[in-house]
Scaffold this motif. Structure first.
Motif, short mmCIF file in Angstrom:
data_model
loop_
_atom_site.label_atom_id
_atom_site.label_comp_id
_atom_site.label_asym_id
_atom_site.label_seq_id
_atom_site.Cartn_x
_atom_site.Cartn_y
_atom_site.Cartn_z
N ARG A 38 -1.86 -6.06 -5.87
CA ARG A 38 -0.65 -5.33 -5.45
C ARG A 38 -0.76 -4.95 -3.96
O ARG A 38 0.20 -5.09 -3.20
CB ARG A 38 -0.50 -4.08 -6.33
N GLN A 40 -2.45 -6.46 -1.65
CA GLN A 40 -2.28 -7.64 -0.80
C GLN A 40 -0.81 -8.08 -0.74
O GLN A 40 -0.35 -8.58 0.29
CB GLN A 40 -3.18 -8.77 -1.29
N ALA A 41 -0.08 -7.87 -1.85
CA ALA A 41 1.36 -8.14 -1.81
C ALA A 41 2.02 -7.23 -0.77
O ALA A 41 2.88 -7.65 -0.01
CB ALA A 41 1.98 -7.94 -3.19
N ARG A 42 1.56 -5.96 -0.73
CA ARG A 42 2.13 -5.02 0.26
C ARG A 42 1.80 -5.49 1.69
O ARG A 42 2.64 -5.39 2.59
CB ARG A 42 1.55 -3.62 0.06
N ALA A 141 11.83 -12.07 -0.94
CA ALA A 141 10.76 -12.36 -1.90
C ALA A 141 11.21 -13.52 -2.79
O ALA A 141 12.37 -13.54 -3.24
CB ALA A 141 10.48 -11.13 -2.77
N VAL A 168 8.00 -13.75 1.47
CA VAL A 168 6.77 -13.62 0.68
C VAL A 168 7.02 -14.42 -0.60
O VAL A 168 7.99 -14.17 -1.33
CB VAL A 168 6.43 -12.17 0.32
N LYS A 170 5.75 -15.87 -4.31
CA LYS A 170 4.78 -15.79 -5.41
C LYS A 170 4.89 -17.05 -6.26
O LYS A 170 5.86 -17.25 -6.99
CB LYS A 170 5.02 -14.58 -6.31
N VAL A 198 1.48 -15.12 -1.88
CA VAL A 198 0.55 -14.32 -2.67
C VAL A 198 0.63 -14.73 -4.15
O VAL A 198 1.46 -14.21 -4.90
CB VAL A 198 0.85 -12.80 -2.54
N VAL A 205 1.68 -8.63 -8.73
CA VAL A 205 2.26 -9.14 -7.48
C VAL A 205 3.79 -9.27 -7.62
O VAL A 205 4.55 -8.82 -6.74
CB VAL A 205 1.62 -10.50 -7.10
N GLU A 208 5.43 -5.90 -7.59
CA GLU A 208 5.45 -5.27 -6.25
C GLU A 208 6.58 -5.87 -5.41
O GLU A 208 7.30 -5.14 -4.72
CB GLU A 208 4.09 -5.48 -5.55
N LEU A 209 6.74 -7.19 -5.50
CA LEU A 209 7.81 -7.83 -4.72
C LEU A 209 9.19 -7.33 -5.18
O LEU A 209 10.10 -7.16 -4.37
CB LEU A 209 7.75 -9.35 -4.86
#
Ligand code: NAD
Length: 482
Positions: A38, A40-42, A141, A168, A170, A198, A205, A208-209
């Motif tokens: 989480r 690293q997602a931030r 995202a 970002v 995923k 990520v 992850v 978080e996105l």
């Protein structure tokens, strides 16, 4: 063995652990990706946020150059990339090659769009001037599923980059490798921080996105249940979300249809990509006058399907993605029999000992289904066709529309009024005398529980931009409250 790191702010990073990727045809390990946290997602979101103004104000020609470079590089490695995609997803090589080709075409399509994103002037009284600008959201995202990770991933990635957004991404945990390959090329082709990737669990992850206040727009493709979660997480910050969800597409074969052509389309519509298509025509809605002839032609074509690993050029249909997905499919087949339908092809794992290590299901056809049976209502997401017989065009349209899903439909008829019937179908995508197809220039998306919003084509520009309106007043203000 292929190994990939996280990609944040232009650099590779290790994760808290690694996600191992296995070949669904053999159970063998293919490689791994770093598993992001989480936190690293931030960090990835923060990198994308730092870079968003720079990328939004980059000259359109710079964005075109980046997208074109990636398209050229993908063309140079297309064969190897398709092979990796076939290995990790189990899809036949020809399907994987088509998917890579479509990804390249999408990069080229959106490379041509960068300098065509225009606003408007709005008719107003003479003392005012009103114009609009289409502007990027900022940080976007991209949450990607495993069944067409390249086609679907690059559709939103290319559109978002072309319109000046940072990203970002995923990738899907089951099949992230081909996506990582493409994203490495994107990171090299763009300034640091524009593209961040990520991999990691959806609940960490992905969540978080969906819930981070610094994400300005989200695109999610996947199942209805996870899509609902993403929508509710995004609601906290009123983040716009484009959701592309599941389907239960009908293939409607009317009494005047060319039976051979329809049989060809129905078989491909359900069994291509190992039956794991959001637009798979999993409900055959056939007029009773054609039922017997159509079913016999469908059975004859289905018997010719060769099961095997996607990487074998002889393979027509590969394994499904996981053993648990296969178990669910077998339970659906059993349930259909219990509800009174009849399995007329497949319905079990193949007997071939060469296939025993893979998650294979024989191409399965169930006849005598009614539209209220579970197999007709729920998305099975595998090679299972349910046949529903109707006795009129009106009933066919009614059955086709009677579903909580409304992503796609195909209509088989030579009638001139096909386009009027298409209007009566409440589905986002309607194909006449074809199974539903994706093209870079064409919009994509579903109605009802199949999704919100459209991607692809010029609709993709709208998906990744918003409209700002500027009003200029030429007259002096009146002195108020006199
Ligand atoms: P899924 O919903 O399980 O996962 C999709 C993505 O969401 C994955 O990257 C996953 O890791 C992530 N995720 C999981 N939990 C999350 C959470 N709590 N928060 C945020 N993200 C999370 O779907 P799948 O099994 O990968 O894909 C199959 C589904 O996708 C099917 O229902 C299919 O119809 C649908 N699909 C739709 C389209 C379309 O265009 N409408 C296209 C392809 C697939």
């Amino acid at each position: 063995m292929v190994e990939y790191e996280l990609l944040i702010d232009g650099d590779g990073r290790e994760g808290e652990a690694t996600l191992s990727v296995t070949n669904p045809a053999t159970g063998e390990s293919l490689g791994s990706v770093a598993k992001g946290t989480r936190e690293q997602a931030r960090e990835a979101i923060a990198a994308a946020a730092r870079t968003k103004d720079e990328w939004a104000s980059a000259a359109p020609s710079e964005r075109t150059a980046a997208l074109t470079t990636v398209a050229d590089e993908l063309e140079a490695v297309a064969g190897d990339l398709a092979y990796l995609l076939a290995e990790e997803t189990g899809k036949p090589l020809a399907t994987a090659e088509g998917e890579v080709g479509e990804a390249i075409a999408q990069f080229r399509f959106y490379a041509g769009v960068t300098d065509k994103v225009r606003g408007d002037t709005v008719p107003t009284p003479d003392h005012r001037f009103n114009y609009t600008k289409r502007v990027p959201y900022g940080v976007t995202a991209h949450i990607v599923p495993w069944n067409y990770p390249l086609l679907l991933g690059t559709r939103s990635i290319a559109a978002a980059l072309a319109t000046g957004n940072t990203l970002v991404v995923k990738p899907p945990s089951q099949a992230p490798l081909a996506t990582m390959w493409v994203c490495e090329l994107l990171v090299e082709a763009t300034p640091a921080g524009v593209v961040n990737v990520v991999p990691g669990s959806g609940s960490e992850v992905g969540d978080e996105l969906a819930s981070n206040a610094d994400v300005d727009a989200i695109t999610f493709t996947g199942s209805v249940g996870v899509g609902q979660h993403v929508l509710s997480a995004a609601a906290e910050h009123i983040t716009p979300v484009d959701v592309e969800l599941g389907g239960k597409a009908p293939a409607i074969v009317l009494d005047d249809a060319d039976v051979e052509n329809a049989a060809r389309g129905v078989v491909q519509g359900i069994f291509s990509n190992n039956g794991q298509n959001c637009v798979a025509t999993s409900r055959l809605v056939v007029h009773e006058s054609l039922h017997d002839e159509l079913v016999s032609r469908i059975l004859e074509k289905t018997e010719r399907i060769t099961l095997g690993p996607g990487t074998d050029p002889e393979t027509d249909m590969g394994p499904v993605i996981t053993d648990s997905a296969l178990e669910e499919m077998l339970a659906y087949v059993e349930g259909a029999t219990a509800e009174g339908a009849t399995v007329i092809a497949g319905g079990k794992r193949p007997d071939d000992p060469a296939l025993e290590d893979g998650h294979y299901l024989e191409p399965t056809i169930i006849d005598g289904v009614t539209n209220d049976m579970t197999v007709a209502c729920e998305e099975i997401f595998g090679p299972v066709l349910s046949i529903i017989t109707v006795d009129s065009t009106a009933e066919a349209i009614e059955v086709a529309n009677d579903s909580r899903f409304a992503l796609a439909a195909s209509l088989w008829t030579d009638r001139l009024e096909a386009t009027q019937l298409a209007d009566d179908l409440d589905h986002g995508l309607v194909a006449v005398n074809s199974f539903p197809v994706s093209m870079p220039q064409s919009p994509w998306g579903g109605n009802k529980e199949s999704g919100i919003g459209r991607e692809g084509g010029l609709e993709g520009v709208e998906a990744f931009t918003t409209v700002n309106s500027v009003v200029v007043e030429f007259d002096e203000m009146e002195d108020p409250y006199l």
